[in-house]
Design a protein around this motif. Structure first.
Motif, PDB file in Angstrom:
ATOM      1  N   LEU A 234      10.548   0.188  -5.868  1.00  0.00           N
ATOM      2  CA  LEU A 234       9.092   0.334  -5.833  1.00  0.00           C
ATOM      3  C   LEU A 234       8.722   1.747  -5.371  1.00  0.00           C
ATOM      4  CD1 LEU A 234       7.000  -1.770  -6.548  1.00  0.00           C
ATOM      5  CD2 LEU A 234       6.956  -2.498  -4.166  1.00  0.00           C
ATOM      6  N   MET A 235       9.375   2.172  -4.307  1.00  0.00           N
ATOM      7  CA  MET A 235       9.048   3.478  -3.735  1.00  0.00           C
ATOM      8  C   MET A 235       9.436   4.617  -4.677  1.00  0.00           C
ATOM      9  SD  MET A 235       7.514   2.884  -0.998  1.00  0.00           S
ATOM     10  CE  MET A 235       7.097   1.183  -0.665  1.00  0.00           C
ATOM     11  N   ALA A 236      10.410   4.337  -5.550  1.00  0.00           N
ATOM     12  CA  ALA A 236      10.887   5.396  -6.445  1.00  0.00           C
ATOM     13  C   ALA A 236      10.046   5.493  -7.714  1.00  0.00           C
ATOM     14  CB  ALA A 236      12.351   5.135  -6.801  1.00  0.00           C
ATOM     15  N   ARG A 237       9.075   4.597  -7.873  1.00  0.00           N
ATOM     16  CA  ARG A 237       8.257   4.649  -9.086  1.00  0.00           C
ATOM     17  C   ARG A 237       7.384   5.900  -9.086  1.00  0.00           C
ATOM     18  NH1 ARG A 237       7.906   0.350 -12.291  1.00  0.00           N
ATOM     19  NH2 ARG A 237       5.846   0.960 -13.020  1.00  0.00           N
ATOM     20  N   ASP A 238       6.794   6.179 -10.247  1.00  0.00           N
ATOM     21  CA  ASP A 238       5.830   7.276 -10.320  1.00  0.00           C
ATOM     22  C   ASP A 238       4.593   6.846  -9.552  1.00  0.00           C
ATOM     23  OD1 ASP A 238       7.370   8.952 -11.785  1.00  0.00           O
ATOM     24  OD2 ASP A 238       6.558   8.323 -13.722  1.00  0.00           O
ATOM     25  N   ARG A 239       4.410   7.425  -8.394  1.00  0.00           N
ATOM     26  CA  ARG A 239       3.316   6.955  -7.533  1.00  0.00           C
ATOM     27  C   ARG A 239       2.113   7.857  -7.642  1.00  0.00           C
ATOM     28  NH1 ARG A 239       6.373   6.094  -2.009  1.00  0.00           N
ATOM     29  NH2 ARG A 239       4.266   5.718  -1.251  1.00  0.00           N
ATOM     30  N   LEU A 240       0.962   7.207  -7.648  1.00  0.00           N
ATOM     31  CA  LEU A 240      -0.290   7.937  -7.800  1.00  0.00           C
ATOM     32  C   LEU A 240      -0.501   8.831  -6.578  1.00  0.00           C
ATOM     33  CD1 LEU A 240      -2.594   7.855  -9.931  1.00  0.00           C
ATOM     34  CD2 LEU A 240      -3.887   6.523  -8.266  1.00  0.00           C
TER      35      LEU A 240
END
Lengths: 191, 241, 191
Positions: B111-117
């Motif tokens: 989750l933390m490694a996703r493309d985060r806004l």
């Protein structure tokens, strides 16, 4: 891109101007009669592969920069907070198991959650209380928010990484507190 | 293993389950194929070492150790079908819990490694914003209008107040009357008995009100005693004894 | 639009994400080597006629919603609201006494009218200034509008019921008087 119709241009402008993800209803309130859903699909196609993309988050839509350009855009100061390991795990448990109570989160992690952990996640706007579990004590249940989907770039909870595999493996079954607590917190006295 | 290393390690665990998971990972096999017995053994050794080094272990580590010791003995001893629950099932449950914790830990990392806004992807920097201007459509009916005008007219129209001439008993008269009559009243006497006999309803009302005030005044002066059993019960008067 | 190059996509994303118009130098600092000017020209072409446009302000560039769509961003929403009692009374006085000045309205109501009350009635389109009273200070007079007649279903002001009609309908009884009467009419139980 194909030359856009006036209606498409209008939907595009509203999405572009909004400072937050917008629902189809909100778009319709601004642009009037027309097939908003179809316009959204057309726009998503038009922008596919460009530097900005139209994405869906829950029942809201927004334009955002393409993920592969992150390295060019990342700002100097890190604005996104780093979550502690406890907070990261707690967030994952809430996202994959929601609605879930504090006691259930603790049963999965095998350790108590400190007071601040849920606060941090609520403060970030990613989780919220969603109701109460109808068991003795009526504990609060927690779930994720629309802002959670927006921040982590998920169309819906179904897009949570690996959620189907975990479900198939039986790892997302409801937590049986009675058994878990027996196993960890209260060893049999007669043992 | 040195004592110092042990101390550092213990500080890093997020509870006994986390420690168990790390030990299980060290077996370098799929979590579904770990040896629970070996795992239990490792955990107990770990906790025992911490004890001999006089490290302070949180209570939940000790609780887990006690439970694992029970599990171990249950797994090793010949199964007593009378004993609940089945140790094999307990072992399986523990293995499942470790799997589930591992799954959530990995999910969190993914989750933390996703493309985060705001970190990897960005919304428009200077959106014009969407605004909703509210306009009011006022509503009122003709009846509202008429009754409003009626209210205004009634409120401001000159009103003549006529007070009808009517027989009353003044407070002074009532005081004098009761003071005179009470001298002869040895027993408790209801206040109504002090009213004029031939008064009409209007005068009686006035006389009752005045006599009540008169009774209070005389009681204040110590010239009469009052008695009422409960609210709205008859009010009795008598001369002080 | 032609399928955009990676360089074009990067320029596009930088322009989109920036919170202020950006200079070519700033863009270059983000995207590195390449012909930024050419990319800007290409983007301006790509977006021509869409709901958003690339525009130049001095030596800085920005995306903005197309000017002809600006009206869509500001949406009108109509809310039905009931007139306050003060406004209803004021409107009634104007309807019965027009042309009437503010001071006269206050004299009839026996209460001052707040600034907003007449504004609300004018906003509703039911009253308008009709001239000035030729007395010192030449105060404005107010009267009702044709829209007033339409809203209240009246052919003309003469259709408003007269004082005697109101009296007959019991509308001239002030509230406090009516209550007093009720009290007097109650038979004396205890007499």
């Amino acid at each position: 891109m194909t030359p856009p119709s006036d209606f498409l241009r209008a939907v595009e402008a509203v999405l572009f101007a909004s400072d937050e993800p917008v629902s189809i209803d909100t778009i319709r309130a601004h642009v009037g009669q027309g097939d908003v859903r179809e316009a959204l699909e057309q726009l998503a196609q038009d922008y596919a592969g460009r530097g900005i993309e139209l994405v869906r988050r829950g029942d809201r839509w927004l334009f955002q920069t393409a993920g592969d350009l992150a390295h060019l855009l990342r700002r100097q100061r890190e604005e996104v907070r780093r979550l502690s390991r406890a907070a990261t795990e707690t967030l994952a448990i809430i996202a994959y198991h929601e609605p879930v109570t504090r006691a259930e989160i603790e049963a999965i992690r095998g350790v108590q959650i400190s007071r601040g952990t849920l606060d941090v996640l609520m403060d970030a706007g990613w989780i919220r209380p969603t109701g109460r579990r109808e068991v003795p004590g009526r504990p609060l249940t927690f779930g994720t928010t629309p802002a959670f989907l927006v921040h982590f770039g998920l169309e819906s909870r179904r897009d949570l990484p690996g959620i189907e595999d975990l479900r198939a493996a039986g790892l997302l079954e409801p937590v049986d507190l009675a058994i878990e607590q027996l196993a960890v917190e209260k060893p049999d006295d007669d043992a | 293993m040195s004592g110092e290393q042990l101390t550092l390690d213990l500080d890093g665990w997020e509870g006994p389950l986390d420690l168990l998971l790390s030990l299980a990972r060290a077996q370098k096999v799929d979590l579904r194929e770990i040896s629970i017995l070996a795992l239990v053994e490792q955990y107990l050794v770990y906790v025992e070492r911490a004890r001999t080094l006089q490290l302070e272990l949180a209570a939940d580590y000790l609780v887990m150790a006690a439970w694992l010791a029970y599990l171990k003995s249950a797994l090793l001893l010949p199964r007593d079908p009378e004993v609940e629950p089945d140790p094999e099932e307990l072992a399986l449950r523990l293995q499942l819990r470790l799997e589930r914790l591992a799954a959530m830990r990995e999910a969190g990392a993914r989750l933390m490694a996703r493309d985060r806004l705001g970190r990897d992807v960005f919304t428009r920097g200077a959106p014009e914003g969407l605004h909703t201007a509210r306009t009011a459509r006022w509503s009122a009916g003709i009846f509202d209008l008429m009754s409003a005008y009626g209210q205004v007219s009634a409120r401001t129209r000159p009103v003549m107040h006529v007070v009808h001439d009517r027989e009353v008993m003044t407070l002074d008269a009532a005081i004098a009357r009761i003071a005179a009559l009470i001298g002869t009243a040895i027993d408790w006497t209801a206040i109504e008995r002090f009213l004029p006999d031939h008064a009409g309803p209007a005068l009686r009302r006035s006389a009752l009100a005045s006599s009540f005030l008169a009774a209070l005044e005389l009681a204040r002066q110590g010239r009469v005693e009052l008695n009422q059993r409960a609210p709205f019960e008859p009010l009795y008067l008598r001369a002080p004894v």
